[in-house]
Write an enzyme that holds these catalytic residues in place. Structure first.
Site, PDB file in Angstrom:
ATOM      1  N   HIS A 140      12.616-102.985 -81.576  1.00 25.45           N
ATOM      2  CA  HIS A 140      13.836-103.061 -82.393  1.00 25.45           C
ATOM      3  C   HIS A 140      14.877-101.984 -82.068  1.00 25.45           C
ATOM      4  CE1 HIS A 140      12.120-106.176 -84.845  1.00 25.45           C
ATOM      5  NE2 HIS A 140      11.155-105.398 -85.328  1.00 25.45           N
ATOM      6  N   ASP A 175       5.174-110.810 -81.404  1.00 30.47           N
ATOM      7  CA  ASP A 175       5.277-110.127 -82.698  1.00 30.47           C
ATOM      8  C   ASP A 175       5.838-111.123 -83.718  1.00 30.47           C
ATOM      9  OD1 ASP A 175       6.681-108.272 -84.729  1.00 30.47           O
ATOM     10  OD2 ASP A 175       5.784-106.786 -83.411  1.00 30.47           O
ATOM     11  N   ASP A 263       1.266-108.124 -85.911  1.00 28.93           N
ATOM     12  CA  ASP A 263       1.645-108.528 -87.270  1.00 28.93           C
ATOM     13  C   ASP A 263       1.785-110.042 -87.387  1.00 28.93           C
ATOM     14  OD1 ASP A 263       3.904-108.574 -85.694  1.00 28.93           O
ATOM     15  OD2 ASP A 263       5.047-107.147 -86.898  1.00 28.93           O
TER      16      ASP A 263
END
Length: 444
Positions: A140, A175, A263
């Site tokens: 990110h 992800d 995740d």
């Protein structure tokens, strides 16, 4: 080269798991140490070359990040916060963001970034076929801004390193969150293709729509699979494999970077997918089967006992080694109670991704990739390495001159409003920095 003969190099820094984002923060670097101890106790280290990676230098980080941002990260501490209030707001770091200042912050970024760069260099030299850094994958971070628990974007830096030798690099992101920082960095180039499968809609960072396909020379080279809650192994595979086949056919990358954020597993503290370890690792196995030099990285993952399980298992997949389901005794054995088993059972809940929605996403992505066929820049033969090294070094030099464990509650919540501390500061596809707030991802 046969898949079973692939040479795997593993990069680890013993201190990387000792950093602490703070109480109640879901990102826990301790999970990296837990994964490492599982890799040791299963004996996987004997089947690969293990390296202690170097800490990345400010100069190495400035190949992508701005110098004032790097200088800020190097200087800010909990003791001098007041003197940096304006910069903390500018760089999205501090108490009211998802990216806190904590002891050793800058050293932490140096360790995980250095390991990714070491892996890329090893691949460039042809010294290994697969390089692994489970501490990396912080997708990110932006050029001058922290975001989503990420400060330095080790993925972008590793891809820039790989581009010195390879004409085209493929980035794959499994992800649960969209790989926005990597997509944004390469949105306007046809030398990097990004392929992200992620939860989309009222979910951090708010980017990754299927129609966000790139711009300028990069039009068509951003590949986004927007999904919703409850994604299962079978449904995930129905998108991942056909799209990967088409990408490899039309893009023909010289190297691959695979971000394995955990995740997207069932029972993640912040995620909302329902993948088993085997379903998640099937993406690793399938990517490996193309026999292209590959850098394998970590990423998200907030139920840390499952993150460790996942990355240890995926290390075994890279090594073509079967693992017993019984977890061997190790320093963190009690974390795996009550069953002390490696594999996870998906939850009994509905997959909100319908057969029709999966077929629609797959069809749209295959159509997008088909349109790239015959594009001269895609069909070009591999660029001579020496030329690429000279060109990239010159570009990097020009840019430098111009810019001068609190385990409580794990797995209990499923992406609920009070669970993910990220602020929703995702950027739009054009990089103009518009902020999007999504209530489901904001702290209550």
């Amino acid at each position: 080269m046969a898949a079973s003969k692939q040479r795997v190099s593993y990069f680890y820094q013993p201190d990387v798991g000792h950093y602490y984002y703070g109480p109640s923060h879901p990102m826990k670097p301790h999970r990296i140490k837990m994964a490492h101890h599982l890799i040791l106790s299963y004996g996987l280290y004997r089947k690969m070359e293990c390296y202690r990676s170097h800490p990345a230098s400010p100069d190495e980080m400035s190949a992508f990040h701005s110098e004032d941002y790097i200088n800020f990260l190097a200087k800010v501490t909990n003791d001098n916060l007041r003197g940096y209030s304006n910069q903390m707001q500018k760089f999205n770091v501090g108490e009211y963001t998802d990216c806190p200042v904590f002891d050793g912050l800058y050293e932490f970024t140096q360790l995980y970034t250095g390991a990714s760069l070491d892996g890329a260099v090893k691949l460039n030299r042809g010294d290994c076929d697969v390089a692994v850094n489970w501490s990396g994958g912080l997708h990110h971070a932006k050029k001058s801004e922290a975001s989503g628990f990420c400060y330095i974007n080790d993925i972008v830096l590793a891809i820039l390193e790989l581009l010195k030798v390879h004409a085209r690099v493929l980035y794959i992101d499994i992800d649960v969150h969209h790989g926005d920082g990597v997509e944004e960095a390469f949105y306007c180039t046809d030398r990097v293709m990004t392929f992200s499968l992620h939860k989309y809609g009222d979910f951090f960072p708010g980017t990754g729509h299927i129609k966000d396909t790139g711009a300028k020379e990069g039009t068509g080279f951003s590949v986004n699979a927007p999904l919703t809650s409850g994604m299962t192994d079978a449904a995930y595979e129905k998108i991942f494999k056909p799209v990967m086949d088409k990408i490899m056919e039309v893009f023909r990358p010289g190297a691959i970077v695979l971000q394995c954020g955990a995740d997207s597993l069932t029972g993640d503290r912040l995620g909302c997918f329902n993948l088993s370890l085997k379903g998640h690792a099937e993406c690793v196995r399938y990517t490996k089967s193309f026999n292209v030099p590959t850098l394998v990285l970590g990423g998200g993952g907030y139920t840390i006992r499952n993150v460790a399980r996942c990355w240890a298992y995926e290390t075994s997949v890279l090594l073509d080694t079967e693992l017993p389901d019984e977890i061997p005794y190790n320093d963190y054995y009690e974390y795996y109670a009550p069953d002390f088993k490696l594999h996870l059972t998906p939850e009994q809940r509905e997959n909100m991704n319908t057969q029709a929605s999966i077929e629609s996403v797959r069809g749209d992505l295959l159509t997008q990739l088909m349109s790239l066929k015959g594009a001269p820049s895609v069909q070009m033969s591999e660029v001579p390495p020496d030329f690429e090294i000279i060109k990239e070094n010159a570009n990097a030099e020009k840019e430098r001159k111009s810019t001068k464990e609190n385990r409580e509650g794990e797995g209990m919540n499923d992406g609920g409003a009070g669970d993910d501390k990220r602020s929703g500061r995702g950027k739009t596809k054009d990089g103009k920095g518009e902020r999007r707030d999504h209530e489901a991802e904001l702290a209550g």
